[in-house]
Design a protein around this motif. Structure first.
Motif, PDB file in Angstrom:
ATOM      1  N   ILE A  92       0.854  -1.186   0.000  1.00 17.66           N
ATOM      2  CA  ILE A  92       0.000   0.000   0.000  1.00 17.66           C
ATOM      3  C   ILE A  92       0.892   1.238   0.000  1.00 17.66           C
ATOM      4  O   ILE A  92       1.662   1.454   0.932  1.00 17.66           O
ATOM      5  N   LYS A  97      -2.644   4.386  -3.934  1.00 14.83           N
ATOM      6  CA  LYS A  97      -3.960   4.723  -3.374  1.00 14.83           C
ATOM      7  C   LYS A  97      -4.685   5.771  -4.211  1.00 14.83           C
ATOM      8  O   LYS A  97      -5.904   5.891  -4.131  1.00 14.83           O
ATOM      9  N   LYS A 214     -11.477   1.791  -7.372  1.00 14.29           N
ATOM     10  CA  LYS A 214     -11.779   2.910  -6.467  1.00 14.29           C
ATOM     11  C   LYS A 214     -13.224   2.913  -5.974  1.00 14.29           C
ATOM     12  O   LYS A 214     -13.496   3.265  -4.821  1.00 14.29           O
TER      13      LYS A 214
END
Length: 247
Positions: A92, A97, A214
């Protein structure tokens, strides 16, 4: 006739509901990153991340199907709706992101430097001018090394195993990768156990997460609940022990 039509519509709706509920969770993985993702002798995709996403899927009520997709196309496969989730040791990062949604973390890792036996380093600065290899697109190659601002001679590979082959041949001075993968090649893989060792582990932690599109927030919530259940029921501990010998 109206009643017959209503019953028919209800039947269709129920069938559609059942079909949706039974729709498999299609997971993409690149099985070239052992012991996290790899092919067994029967060419089946296995590994730590695979066991983990299957356990999470089961707890969340999904039938998980894993597809073999190469790293250079795995994120495009997610974006184009070919798969629902990526389970491929994806760290991550802030950059990722912006393009994807991640579940809660399921594993903490560090970057490790694997060296030929007999070679030692105390910090990354000692790799200045050295030939360092790793898998293309991994955080070692796109984040750790660039952030260090140390001028290494960097060579990237489609598969991390190819980097270790070059290290064994003397074509590289070091390989940098996630520490569970480094441990596998340096400590477990028969042909390398007496040739390599882990010379350095970085202090900055990273975290694996399962990557989604998303807008798949509802799916993320279900998978997060599955991760929590896997942890609380002791299933995570069993998976860790199986692949890493971790208590």
């Amino acid at each position: 006739m109206f009643r017959t039509l209503a019953v028919s519509l209800l039947s269709l709706l129920l069938c559609a509901s059942v079909a949706f509920a039974e729709k498999p969770l299609v997971v993409a993985s690149d099985p070239t990153f052992p012991p996290n993702e790899m092919l067994n002798k029967d060419k089946e995709i296995v590994g730590f991340s695979i066991d983990y996403i299957k356990a999470v899927g089961k707890e969340a009520g999904f039938d998980v199907q894993v597809k073999n997709i190469a790293w250079d196309g795995i994120f495009a496969a997610l974006a184009s709706n070919q798969v629902d989730v990526i389970a491929a040791s994806v760290s991550i990062t802030d950059k990722r992101k912006k393009a994807m949604l991640f579940t809660d973390p399921y594993y903490e890792l560090h970057q490790a430097v694997v060296l030929p036996l007999g070679k030692e380093i105390k910090d990354l600065e000692e790799l200045a001018g050295k030939r360092v290899g790793g898998q293309i697109g991994t955080t070692a190659m796109v984040q750790t090394i660039p952030a260090s601002k140390i001028k290494m001679i960097v060579k990237t590979y489609d598969e991390v195993g190819l980097a270790f082959e070059d290290l064994a041949k003397g074509n590289l001075d070091a390989v940098m990768c996630d520490d569970p993968v480094a441990k596998y090649y340096a400590n477990t893989k028969d042909e390398y156990r007496d040739k390599f060792h882990i010379g350095l582990v970085t202090g900055e932690p990273e975290f694996y997460g399962f990557a989604l599109r998303k807008n798949d927030k509802e799916l993320a919530q279900k998978l997060n609940a599955g991760i929590k259940a896997v942890q609380e029921k002791g299933i995570e501990k069993q998976i860790l022990e199986k692949w890493f010998g971790t208590n």
